[in-house]
Scaffold this active site. Structure first.
Site, PDB file in Angstrom:
ATOM      1  N   ASP A 180      23.010 -39.316  -1.835  1.00 27.20           N
ATOM      2  CA  ASP A 180      22.937 -38.331  -2.924  1.00 27.20           C
ATOM      3  C   ASP A 180      23.903 -37.170  -2.745  1.00 27.20           C
ATOM      4  O   ASP A 180      24.204 -36.463  -3.711  1.00 27.20           O
ATOM      5  CB  ASP A 180      21.510 -37.776  -3.036  1.00 27.20           C
ATOM      6  CG  ASP A 180      20.536 -38.785  -3.626  1.00 27.20           C
ATOM      7  OD1 ASP A 180      21.005 -39.807  -4.163  1.00 27.20           O
ATOM      8  OD2 ASP A 180      19.317 -38.561  -3.540  1.00 27.20           O
ATOM      9  N   TRP A 203      19.854 -39.067 -10.335  1.00 27.74           N
ATOM     10  CA  TRP A 203      18.829 -38.109 -10.751  1.00 27.74           C
ATOM     11  C   TRP A 203      18.009 -38.738 -11.863  1.00 27.74           C
ATOM     12  O   TRP A 203      18.558 -39.207 -12.852  1.00 27.74           O
ATOM     13  CB  TRP A 203      19.472 -36.800 -11.229  1.00 27.74           C
ATOM     14  CG  TRP A 203      18.469 -35.689 -11.340  1.00 27.74           C
ATOM     15  CD1 TRP A 203      17.648 -35.446 -12.396  1.00 27.74           C
ATOM     16  CD2 TRP A 203      18.166 -34.689 -10.376  1.00 27.74           C
ATOM     17  NE1 TRP A 203      16.851 -34.359 -12.147  1.00 27.74           N
ATOM     18  CE2 TRP A 203      17.143 -33.864 -10.910  1.00 27.74           C
ATOM     19  CE3 TRP A 203      18.653 -34.395  -9.095  1.00 27.74           C
ATOM     20  CZ2 TRP A 203      16.613 -32.791 -10.222  1.00 27.74           C
ATOM     21  CZ3 TRP A 203      18.119 -33.325  -8.412  1.00 27.74           C
ATOM     22  CH2 TRP A 203      17.111 -32.519  -8.967  1.00 27.74           C
ATOM     23  N   ALA A 232      10.514 -37.887  -7.129  1.00 24.78           N
ATOM     24  CA  ALA A 232      10.444 -38.404  -8.503  1.00 24.78           C
ATOM     25  C   ALA A 232      10.440 -39.924  -8.428  1.00 24.78           C
ATOM     26  O   ALA A 232      11.169 -40.517  -7.632  1.00 24.78           O
ATOM     27  CB  ALA A 232      11.639 -37.914  -9.315  1.00 24.78           C
ATOM     28  N   SER A 237       6.824 -40.829   6.548  1.00 26.10           N
ATOM     29  CA  SER A 237       6.541 -40.461   7.939  1.00 26.10           C
ATOM     30  C   SER A 237       5.592 -39.272   8.006  1.00 26.10           C
ATOM     31  O   SER A 237       4.705 -39.223   8.862  1.00 26.10           O
ATOM     32  CB  SER A 237       7.840 -40.166   8.697  1.00 26.10           C
ATOM     33  OG  SER A 237       8.516 -39.060   8.141  1.00 26.10           O
ATOM     34  N   GLY A 292      13.979 -39.127   0.497  1.00 25.22           N
ATOM     35  CA  GLY A 292      13.761 -40.529   0.794  1.00 25.22           C
ATOM     36  C   GLY A 292      12.355 -40.975   1.147  1.00 25.22           C
ATOM     37  O   GLY A 292      11.568 -40.213   1.708  1.00 25.22           O
ATOM     38  N   GLU A 332       0.820  -1.204   0.000  1.00 28.57           N
ATOM     39  CA  GLU A 332       0.000   0.000   0.000  1.00 28.57           C
ATOM     40  C   GLU A 332       0.861   1.265   0.000  1.00 28.57           C
ATOM     41  O   GLU A 332       0.528   2.259  -0.653  1.00 28.57           O
ATOM     42  CB  GLU A 332      -0.928   0.010   1.231  1.00 28.57           C
ATOM     43  CG  GLU A 332      -1.851  -1.193   1.316  1.00 28.57           C
ATOM     44  CD  GLU A 332      -1.285  -2.317   2.164  1.00 28.57           C
ATOM     45  OE1 GLU A 332      -2.047  -2.928   2.917  1.00 28.57           O
ATOM     46  OE2 GLU A 332      -0.058  -2.599   2.063  1.00 28.57           O
ATOM     47  N   LEU A 341      21.263 -28.944  -2.034  1.00 25.17           N
ATOM     48  CA  LEU A 341      19.961 -28.363  -1.680  1.00 25.17           C
ATOM     49  C   LEU A 341      19.954 -26.841  -1.803  1.00 25.17           C
ATOM     50  O   LEU A 341      19.315 -26.136  -1.021  1.00 25.17           O
ATOM     51  CB  LEU A 341      19.528 -28.790  -0.264  1.00 25.17           C
ATOM     52  CG  LEU A 341      19.409 -30.297  -0.021  1.00 25.17           C
ATOM     53  CD1 LEU A 341      18.916 -30.562   1.388  1.00 25.17           C
ATOM     54  CD2 LEU A 341      18.492 -30.960  -1.040  1.00 25.17           C
ATOM     55  N   THR A 396      11.458 -40.781   5.069  1.00 26.50           N
ATOM     56  CA  THR A 396      11.129 -39.437   5.555  1.00 26.50           C
ATOM     57  C   THR A 396       9.787 -38.980   5.012  1.00 26.50           C
ATOM     58  O   THR A 396       8.926 -38.484   5.753  1.00 26.50           O
ATOM     59  CB  THR A 396      12.231 -38.440   5.154  1.00 26.50           C
ATOM     60  OG1 THR A 396      13.480 -38.885   5.674  1.00 26.50           O
ATOM     61  CG2 THR A 396      11.925 -37.049   5.691  1.00 26.50           C
TER      62      THR A 396
END
Length: 342
Positions: free
Chosen positions: A204, A174, A157, A293, A287, A53, A208, A290
């Site tokens: 891997d 990958w 993936a 869960s 994974g 604004e 990240l 993870t």
């Protein structure tokens, strides 16, 4: 003649320009209209800087027109002093007679007080125009304040035959196309944090970080219960902050922060810590264990699943998830499916 929805949509479009740069604030856009013509516009560009604004009002060359104009904004103007003064006070100061708002701000410091302040000053305030779209734009912000946790995106993936990784994987793997990879990096630039488990970190060795597009690196999160991970992994380099959730120690004396959590209630313990740090969104990338869960606890908001044209024939099975599929698109040789937790 353009209607309220037209101008609110303009607000939403420019608000999106702030994605990845305004958290923990929401994405907000504002336009000012005089006799059907836009005479000013602005959006919240960066956390700590002026709100939408303010930028919209400042962009109006002839300030005398403000007292005869309508201000549109996708989120209720703030009424409290934070990093900047209240936007509702500025609107009142310039005697803007009409304000059209996409949705209320349910943050406890606002939550209708901005609307009430403007109405008490004699301003005609209209609320709930394109409300669903306005809430969707700031789903991270609303989830954080209403559910007291980050917005959770599950991402993985899988092969055509339903595997997430090869059996006995010994090196980084990958599966998706380069176009999909670039999209994943764009997603990283849009969220506050990204989470993997210990096994994914080991096998891997991911960085990240954001590399395929321009953007800010998310905070890296890794679950390492017994602190077994090598400090030579990419996760522990200086490119971005890393938080290690473990059962042994808490220590924030370096860029790599250690946070001790309760592994009997792992997911909720992690989310509680992220809430404390005002972390509004997390991509869970790591994974099957993870990911599953979060699915089993039913603590997730959105899943983004790539299915490739590759077959592995054997390997680690993909997570099993149920929800409402809202889209399915082809990206090169991959198929991207988006599922919401209903």
């Amino acid at each position: 003649m353009q209607n309220d929805e037209f101008f609110l949509n303009e607000c939403l479009e420019i608000a999106r320009l702030g994605i990845g740069r305004v958290s923990p604030n929401p994405m907000v856009g504002s336009v000012i209209v005089y006799k059907g013509e836009v005479i000013g516009e602005g959006y919240h560009e960066k956390y700590g800087s002026d709100h939408a604004e303010v930028n919209a009002i400042n962009s109006v060359k002839d300030k005398s027109l403000l007292s005869k104009s309508t201000l549109y904004v996708n989120l209720e103007p703030c009424s409290h002093f934070g990093k900047t003064p209240p936007c509702s006070d500025l609107i009142i100061k310039y005697k803007i007679p009409k304000v059209v708002i996409g949705c209320m701000d349910t943050y406890s410091e606002v939550n209708g007080t901005g609307i009430n302040k403007m109405r008490n000053a004699g301003i005609d305030v209209k609320v709930g125009i394109m409300e669903e779209e306005s809430r969707e734009l700031n789903k991270r912000f609303f989830t954080f304040h209403e559910k007291k946790r980050p917005y959770i995106i599950l991402k993985w993936a899988e092969s055509k035959d339903g595997f997430i990784a090869p059996k006995n994987q010994t090196e980084p793997f990958w599966m998706t196309s380069n176009k999909s990879k670039k999209l994943v990096h764009k997603w990283r630039s849009e969220e506050d944090s990204i989470l993997v488990g210990r096994i994914t970190a080991e096998k891997d060795n991911p960085s990240l970080t954001v590399r395929e597009v321009l953007g800010v690196n998310p905070i890296r999160l890794v679950i390492d219960k017994d602190l077994k991970l090598s400090k030579n992994l990419n996760l522990f380099n200086s490119e971005s902050k890393t938080i290690i959730f473990n059962k042994i120690k808490s220590d924030n004396s370096s860029k790599n922060n250690y946070i001790k959590i309760n592994f009997n209630d792992m997911i909720n313990s992690i989310l509680k810590e992220l809430y404390k740090q005002k972390n509004q969104s997390v991509i869970v990338e790591g994974g099957t264990t993870t990911l599953q869960s979060f699915i089993e606890e039913n603590i997730w908001d959105e899943a983004r699943i790539f299915t490739t044209d590759k077959k592995l024939e054997n390997g680690v099975k993909s997570p099993i998830i149920k929800g409402k599929k809202i889209s399915e698109i082809e990206i090169d040789t991959d198929c991207l499916k988006i599922i919401l937790n209903d």
